[in-house]
Enzyme design. Structure first.
Site, PDB file in Angstrom:
ATOM      1  CE  LYS A  15      -2.128  -1.178   3.789  1.00 56.06           C
ATOM      2  NZ  LYS A  15      -1.387  -2.433   4.044  1.00 56.06           N
ATOM      3  NE  ARG A  90      -4.382  -0.971   9.959  1.00 59.47           N
ATOM      4  CZ  ARG A  90      -3.244  -0.355   9.604  1.00 59.47           C
ATOM      5  NH1 ARG A  90      -3.238   0.685   8.829  1.00 59.47           N
ATOM      6  NH2 ARG A  90      -2.097  -0.846  10.033  1.00 59.47           N
ATOM      7  NE  ARG A 129       7.490  -2.221   6.209  1.00 59.77           N
ATOM      8  CZ  ARG A 129       6.160  -2.143   6.365  1.00 59.77           C
ATOM      9  NH1 ARG A 129       5.388  -1.721   5.374  1.00 59.77           N
ATOM     10  NH2 ARG A 129       5.619  -2.526   7.493  1.00 59.77           N
ATOM     11  NE  ARG A 162       6.404  -0.002  10.098  1.00 61.78           N
ATOM     12  CZ  ARG A 162       5.230  -0.018   9.481  1.00 61.78           C
ATOM     13  NH1 ARG A 162       5.112   0.517   8.268  1.00 61.78           N
ATOM     14  NH2 ARG A 162       4.167  -0.559  10.060  1.00 61.78           N
ATOM     15  NE  ARG A 173       2.206  -4.275  11.465  1.00 55.63           N
ATOM     16  CZ  ARG A 173       3.190  -4.247  10.561  1.00 55.63           C
ATOM     17  NH1 ARG A 173       4.313  -4.903  10.778  1.00 55.63           N
ATOM     18  NH2 ARG A 173       3.038  -3.582   9.465  1.00 55.63           N
TER      19      ARG A 173
HETATM   20  P1  ADP Z   1       2.183  -1.886   3.202  1.00 56.69           P
HETATM   21  O1  ADP Z   1       2.194  -0.378   3.169  1.00 56.69           O
HETATM   22  O2  ADP Z   1       0.954  -2.473   2.549  1.00 56.69           O
HETATM   23  O3  ADP Z   1       2.431  -2.450   4.561  1.00 56.69           O
HETATM   24  P2  ADP Z   1       4.733  -1.627   1.779  1.00 56.69           P
HETATM   25  O4  ADP Z   1       4.442  -0.765   0.593  1.00 56.69           O
HETATM   26  O5  ADP Z   1       5.462  -1.006   2.920  1.00 56.69           O
HETATM   27  O6  ADP Z   1       3.385  -2.380   2.283  1.00 56.69           O
HETATM   28  O7  ADP Z   1       5.551  -2.893   1.220  1.00 56.69           O
HETATM   29  C1  ADP Z   1       6.074  -3.883   2.135  1.00 56.69           C
HETATM   30  C2  ADP Z   1       7.456  -4.328   1.648  1.00 56.69           C
HETATM   31  O8  ADP Z   1       7.321  -5.059   0.417  1.00 56.69           O
HETATM   32  C3  ADP Z   1       8.425  -3.182   1.338  1.00 56.69           C
HETATM   33  O9  ADP Z   1       9.720  -3.582   1.731  1.00 56.69           O
HETATM   34  C4  ADP Z   1       8.330  -3.004  -0.184  1.00 56.69           C
HETATM   35  O10 ADP Z   1       9.555  -2.530  -0.735  1.00 56.69           O
HETATM   36  C5  ADP Z   1       8.039  -4.418  -0.635  1.00 56.69           C
HETATM   37  N1  ADP Z   1       7.138  -4.490  -1.811  1.00 56.69           N
HETATM   38  C6  ADP Z   1       6.083  -3.694  -2.082  1.00 56.69           C
HETATM   39  N2  ADP Z   1       5.468  -4.089  -3.228  1.00 56.69           N
HETATM   40  C7  ADP Z   1       6.156  -5.178  -3.662  1.00 56.69           C
HETATM   41  C8  ADP Z   1       6.027  -6.043  -4.807  1.00 56.69           C
HETATM   42  N3  ADP Z   1       5.042  -5.883  -5.699  1.00 56.69           N
HETATM   43  N4  ADP Z   1       6.917  -7.048  -4.933  1.00 56.69           N
HETATM   44  C9  ADP Z   1       7.910  -7.225  -4.022  1.00 56.69           C
HETATM   45  N5  ADP Z   1       8.090  -6.448  -2.936  1.00 56.69           N
HETATM   46  C10 ADP Z   1       7.226  -5.431  -2.761  1.00 56.69           C
HETATM   47  P1  AMP Z   2       0.908   0.870   9.019  1.00 56.67           P
HETATM   48  O1  AMP Z   2       1.979   1.903   8.800  1.00 56.67           O
HETATM   49  O2  AMP Z   2      -0.319   1.117   8.179  1.00 56.67           O
HETATM   50  O3  AMP Z   2       1.430  -0.530   8.894  1.00 56.67           O
HETATM   51  O4  AMP Z   2       0.416   1.068  10.511  1.00 56.67           O
HETATM   52  C1  AMP Z   2       1.289   0.873  11.609  1.00 56.67           C
HETATM   53  C2  AMP Z   2       0.502   0.856  12.920  1.00 56.67           C
HETATM   54  O5  AMP Z   2      -0.112   2.149  13.134  1.00 56.67           O
HETATM   55  C3  AMP Z   2      -0.647  -0.141  13.012  1.00 56.67           C
HETATM   56  O6  AMP Z   2      -0.200  -1.433  13.371  1.00 56.67           O
HETATM   57  C4  AMP Z   2      -1.522   0.514  14.086  1.00 56.67           C
HETATM   58  O7  AMP Z   2      -0.964   0.320  15.382  1.00 56.67           O
HETATM   59  C5  AMP Z   2      -1.383   1.999  13.758  1.00 56.67           C
HETATM   60  N1  AMP Z   2      -2.416   2.432  12.793  1.00 56.67           N
HETATM   61  C6  AMP Z   2      -2.200   2.863  11.515  1.00 56.67           C
HETATM   62  N2  AMP Z   2      -3.355   3.206  10.936  1.00 56.67           N
HETATM   63  C7  AMP Z   2      -4.346   2.992  11.855  1.00 56.67           C
HETATM   64  C8  AMP Z   2      -5.748   3.134  11.838  1.00 56.67           C
HETATM   65  N3  AMP Z   2      -6.412   3.569  10.753  1.00 56.67           N
HETATM   66  N4  AMP Z   2      -6.432   2.819  12.972  1.00 56.67           N
HETATM   67  C9  AMP Z   2      -5.795   2.390  14.067  1.00 56.67           C
HETATM   68  N5  AMP Z   2      -4.468   2.207  14.138  1.00 56.67           N
HETATM   69  C10 AMP Z   2      -3.732   2.506  13.044  1.00 56.67           C
END
Ligand code: ADP
Ligand code: AMP
Length: 219
Positions: A15, A90, A129, A162, A173
């Site tokens: 995302k 969420r 990541r 992270r 999660r």
């Molecule tokens: P989210 O925001 O949904 O948690 P991220 O965009 O942070 O996901 O992506 C999670 C990890 O996967 C990151 O390290 C990113 O670089 C990697 N990633 C994202 N899209 C892809 C893909 N299509 N193929 C392989 N790795 C990906």
């Molecule tokens: P994310 O960066 O989307 O993976 O979110 C990291 C963390 O932030 C989550 O595991 C939650 O603890 C908190 N968080 C992010 N977005 C929300 C939301 N919309 N509602 C509640 N908690 C959130």
């Protein structure tokens, strides 16, 4: 007309990666609730202190706090043309609140791409990541490496792993996602807004599928 896109999908679906690209392509803001919480934790604000343990555990922050924070964010000038929402809503209560707030801004949720990725792939994505300290730009040790190890390509800041990308927290999660967030799939399908996207492809291929799912400019 403003364009509001809600990206739905489990942690690690891509995302944040895709939101950065969509926001550039459509000239709208990227609003990530997780990034805003992490920024507050980094700056040791009152909100940051309130939410740190919750993020570290992988649980959701209280709806009232989260909704108020997003409302303030969406009122800012850079959201004038709309936003890509990443990580919000969420749960159904947050989705209902989003509808009310966007109606106040004369807008609505236009499209909800649901990025699907198998569980094993999520785990390898999150364990590799690397996130940038300054702006939250996202990399992956193998799938999307930075040009220089440990350094953000976009702003030169340090990359870090992270706290909540630890294996046990990732498992937590994913369960929280399945229990609380996955019901939004049917919520938005019922409103005719859901578009299913195969997230288990290369990053560029996912971006083109997402761009193809966007409403035409000017619609
Ligand atoms: P989210 O925001 O949904 O948690 P991220 O965009 O942070 O996901 O992506 C999670 C990890 O996967 C990151 O390290 C990113 O670089 C990697 N990633 C994202 N899209 C892809 C893909 N299509 N193929 C392989 N790795 C990906
Ligand atoms: P994310 O960066 O989307 O993976 O979110 C990291 C963390 O932030 C989550 O595991 C939650 O603890 C908190 N968080 C992010 N977005 C929300 C939301 N919309 N509602 C509640 N908690 C959130």
């Amino acid at each position: 007309m403003r364009l509001y896109i809600v990206l739905l999908g489990p942690p690690g679906a891509g995302k944040g990666t895709q939101a950065e690209r969509l926001s550039k392509a459509r000239g709208i803001a990227h609003v990530s609730s997780g990034d805003i919480f992490r920024e507050n934790i980094k700056n040791q604000t009152e909100l940051g202190t309130q939410v740190k343990d919750i993020l570290d555990r992988g649980d959701l922050v209280l709806d009232d706090l989260t909704i108020a924070m997003i409302r303030d964010r969406l009122k800012r000038a850079d959201c004038e043309m709309g936003a890509v929402l990443d990580g919000f809503p969420r749960n159904p209560a947050q989705a209902d609140a989003l509808e009310v707030m966007l109606a106040e801004f004369d807008g609505q949720v236009d499209v909800v791409p649901y990025i699907q990725v198998p569980r094993d792939e999520l785990i390898s994505r999150l364990s590799g990541r690397w996130t940038c300290r300054a702006e939250g730009h996202i990399f992956h040790a193998t799938f999307n490496p930075p040009q220089v190890e440990g350094v953000c390509d976009h702003d030169g800041s340090e990359l870090y792993q992270r706290e909540d990308d630890k294996r046990e927290t990732v498992e937590r999660r994913i369960s929280v996602y399945l229990e609380q967030t996955a019901p939004l799939i049917d919520y938005y399908r019922g409103k005719g807004k859901l578009v299913e996207i195969d997230g288990n492809q290369a990053i560029d291929a996912v971006t083109s599928d997402l761009l193809a799912a966007m409403p035409e400019q000017g619609d």
